[in-house]
Scaffold this motif. Structure first.
Motif, PDB file in Angstrom:
ATOM      1  N   ARG A 130       0.853  -1.191   0.000  1.00 15.70           N
ATOM      2  CA  ARG A 130       0.000   0.000   0.000  1.00 15.70           C
ATOM      3  C   ARG A 130       0.888   1.240   0.000  1.00 15.70           C
TER       4      ARG A 130
ATOM      5  N   PHE B 216       0.337   3.744  -2.341  1.00 15.86           N
ATOM      6  CA  PHE B 216      -0.480   4.843  -2.867  1.00 15.86           C
ATOM      7  C   PHE B 216      -1.931   4.521  -2.576  1.00 15.86           C
ATOM      8  N   THR B 217      -2.761   5.555  -2.518  1.00 22.57           N
ATOM      9  CA  THR B 217      -4.156   5.358  -2.098  1.00 22.57           C
ATOM     10  C   THR B 217      -5.182   5.791  -3.136  1.00 22.57           C
ATOM     11  N   ARG B 218      -4.711   6.296  -4.279  1.00 25.46           N
ATOM     12  CA  ARG B 218      -5.619   6.698  -5.362  1.00 25.46           C
ATOM     13  C   ARG B 218      -5.119   6.119  -6.671  1.00 25.46           C
ATOM     14  N   ALA B 219      -6.020   5.989  -7.629  1.00 22.78           N
ATOM     15  CA  ALA B 219      -5.639   5.465  -8.940  1.00 22.78           C
ATOM     16  C   ALA B 219      -4.623   6.392  -9.602  1.00 22.78           C
ATOM     17  N   ILE B 220      -3.652   5.769 -10.262  1.00 18.89           N
ATOM     18  CA  ILE B 220      -2.585   6.491 -10.950  1.00 18.89           C
ATOM     19  C   ILE B 220      -2.687   6.188 -12.435  1.00 18.89           C
TER      20      ILE B 220
ATOM     21  N   TRP C 257      -5.431   3.115 -15.748  1.00 20.17           N
ATOM     22  CA  TRP C 257      -5.611   3.652 -14.407  1.00 20.17           C
ATOM     23  C   TRP C 257      -5.350   2.499 -13.451  1.00 20.17           C
TER      24      TRP C 257
ATOM     25  N   TYR D 126      -5.235   1.112  -9.813  1.00 23.29           N
ATOM     26  CA  TYR D 126      -5.794   1.339  -8.485  1.00 23.29           C
ATOM     27  C   TYR D 126      -4.832   0.794  -7.442  1.00 23.29           C
ATOM     28  N   PRO D 127      -4.888   1.338  -6.231  1.00 20.93           N
ATOM     29  CA  PRO D 127      -3.979   0.843  -5.192  1.00 20.93           C
ATOM     30  C   PRO D 127      -4.251  -0.626  -4.879  1.00 20.93           C
TER      31      PRO D 127
ATOM     32  N   THR E 138     -12.429   2.690   0.823  1.00 19.38           N
ATOM     33  CA  THR E 138     -11.748   3.964   0.747  1.00 19.38           C
ATOM     34  C   THR E 138     -10.450   3.853   1.539  1.00 19.38           C
TER      35      THR E 138
ATOM     36  N   GLU F 245      -8.189   6.582   2.080  1.00 23.69           N
ATOM     37  CA  GLU F 245      -7.654   7.879   2.544  1.00 23.69           C
ATOM     38  C   GLU F 245      -7.408   7.868   4.023  1.00 23.69           C
TER      39      GLU F 245
END
Length: 190
Positions: free
Chosen positions: A6, A8-12, A154, A156-157, A188, A190
């Motif tokens: 983990r 990153f917490t948002r799609a890149i 995209w 996702y984490p 989620t 965050e």
């Protein structure tokens, strides 16, 4: 402390080069005849369209490459994707990638299919083919949405299997053989 992916917490968003697309396409062309029943496809899901099977392999390999690119950007060591063609009897459910020596499965859906069925990712869960990761709560999986015309994925984490809510596919004939994770039900982070 348990190792984590983990990072990153948002799609890149990751741009997919023409070279990667071509390499994945060559792999898909070579692997399709070794998938399922030669010349017939997958009996358990009644998928006999070899062009569809080839497309699925291509999309999957592109997704693996996108996930690799993301983790390399985080300075992680990545092993894979595997481009070897195995005879049917030697195929396995091994992880798609190893990131910092942690096994990571990758599931990819195209943007076109997301618009048709909802953004989701499918796991084999039938009596003839069942992904063993479904029985490994600590296992990691990364989800990808591939916008083919834009050559963008995209990523996702990663999630552990225990964090996911599995549902049924929208297509009724797939329900006995598959389980689906819908993006709208991802936890989620965050």
């Amino acid at each position: 402390m348990q190792p984590t992916l983990r990072l990153f917490t948002r799609a890149i968003a990751i741009f997919i080069s023409a070279d990667i697309c071509a390499r994945a396409q060559a792999f898909a062309t070579q692997v399709t005849p070794t998938s399922g029943i030669p010349g017939q496809g997958y009996r358990d899901t009644r998928q006999q369209n070899l062009a569809k099977i080839r497309q699925d392999h291509w999309v999957s390999k592109v997704g693996e490459e996108a996930v690799k690119q993301v983790f390399l950007e985080f300075d992680q060591s990545v092993t894979g994707p595997d481009y070897r063609i195995y005879p049917t009897a030697q195929k396995s459910w091994a992880a798609d990638l190893r990131v910092a020596n942690i096994a990571l499965a990758v599931k990819t859906q195209t943007q076109a299919n997301a618009e048709r069925y909802g953004l989701s990712w499918t796991f084999q869960a039938g009596t003839q083919r069942c992904d063993p990761i479904l029985n490994q709560p600590e296992a990691w999986v990364c989800f990808v949405c591939f916008d083919v015309p834009q050559q963008t994925c995209w990523v996702y984490p990663p999630y552990q299997i225990r964090e996911l809510c599995f549902g049924e596919p929208r297509l009724v004939h797939l329900r006995p053989h598959k389980r689906v994770v819908y993006a709208a039900q991802l936890p989620t982070l965050e």
